[in-house]
Design a protein around this motif. Structure first.
Motif, mmCIF file in Angstrom:
data_model
loop_
_atom_site.group_PDB
_atom_site.id
_atom_site.type_symbol
_atom_site.label_atom_id
_atom_site.label_comp_id
_atom_site.label_asym_id
_atom_site.label_seq_id
_atom_site.Cartn_x
_atom_site.Cartn_y
_atom_site.Cartn_z
ATOM 1 N N ARG A 1 0.935 -1.193 -0.004
ATOM 2 C CA ARG A 1 0.373 0.128 -0.319
ATOM 3 C C ARG A 1 1.368 1.178 0.005
ATOM 4 O O ARG A 1 1.050 2.157 -0.283
ATOM 5 N N PRO B 1 0.100 4.959 6.362
ATOM 6 C CA PRO B 1 -1.362 4.813 6.646
ATOM 7 C C PRO B 1 -2.031 6.085 8.376
ATOM 8 O O PRO B 1 -3.334 5.542 7.514
ATOM 9 N N ASN B 2 -1.131 6.868 7.623
ATOM 10 C CA ASN B 2 -1.972 8.291 9.179
ATOM 11 C C ASN B 2 -2.256 9.888 7.662
ATOM 12 O O ASN B 2 -2.917 10.611 8.120
ATOM 13 N N THR C 1 4.436 9.861 9.408
ATOM 14 C CA THR C 1 4.531 8.043 9.183
ATOM 15 C C THR C 1 6.163 7.464 9.668
ATOM 16 O O THR C 1 6.388 6.861 10.746
ATOM 17 N N HIS D 1 3.147 -3.557 9.306
ATOM 18 C CA HIS D 1 4.456 -2.800 8.721
ATOM 19 C C HIS D 1 5.748 -3.235 8.476
ATOM 20 O O HIS D 1 5.719 -4.149 9.806
ATOM 21 N N TRP E 1 4.396 -0.640 4.049
ATOM 22 C CA TRP E 1 2.812 -0.753 4.288
ATOM 23 C C TRP E 1 2.594 -1.732 4.058
ATOM 24 O O TRP E 1 1.646 -1.791 2.786
ATOM 25 N N ASP F 1 -1.373 -4.703 3.363
ATOM 26 C CA ASP F 1 -3.128 -4.409 2.900
ATOM 27 C C ASP F 1 -2.907 -6.155 3.312
ATOM 28 O O ASP F 1 -2.254 -7.426 3.186
#
Length: 148
Positions: free
Chosen positions: A18, A38-39, A45, A105, A123, A125
């Motif tokens: 991702r 992610p954020n 990150t 992660h 990252w 999925d």
């Protein structure tokens, strides 16, 4: 041997990837990023994952230790990574894997000819990724990564 951009492009070809970054864990700065974060903020990150990497790399519990002496010839004091790989001292930790409900992660430390404080962050999925495959391939990519 590949540079940061080529390495990140290759990382994103992994099933379920991702987002990815090359991060300096002493400063918390991203040297390169690709994909999603992610954020939603690659720099935030990078700083957050750098804290995790620093904790793992600097803790004595994870330091290289001498193997138990065997009944063979002279007991070894452990491999001299400089002699084995031709690089600087190896980080005491190869990688850190964090599992969340939606993904994985993987923080893979990069060995370099100088005192490196760099790691690859992938990252992945959880439903589409293959953690074992990603860990193996990330290790291969980390060995080929050239930092200038």
């Amino acid at each position: 041997m590949s540079g940061i951009d080529e390495c990140l492009l290759e990382v994103m070809r992994l099933p379920g990837a991702r987002g990815a970054a090359v991060v300096d864990w002493t400063s918390g700065l991203a040297l390169g990023t690709i994909g999603d974060s992610p954020n939603g903020d690659h720099e935030a990150t990078a700083a957050e994952t750098a804290e995790v990497a620093r904790m793992a790399a600097e803790q004595p519990a994870f330091a290289l230790s001498d193997p138990e002496p065997s009944s063979g010839p002279e007991p070894s004091t452990g491999p001299d990574e400089t002699a084995v790989t031709g690089t600087g001292p190896a980080p005491p930790v190869e990688d850190v894997i964090i599992t969340t409900r939606a993904g994985y992660h993987i923080l893979r430390f990069v060995e370099t000819a100088f005192d490196s404080s760099v790691f690859l962050h992938l990252w992945l999925d959880r439903s589409d990724g293959n953690l074992a495959l990603a860990r193996i391939r990330l290790g291969e990519m980390a060995k080929r990564l050239v930092l200038a």
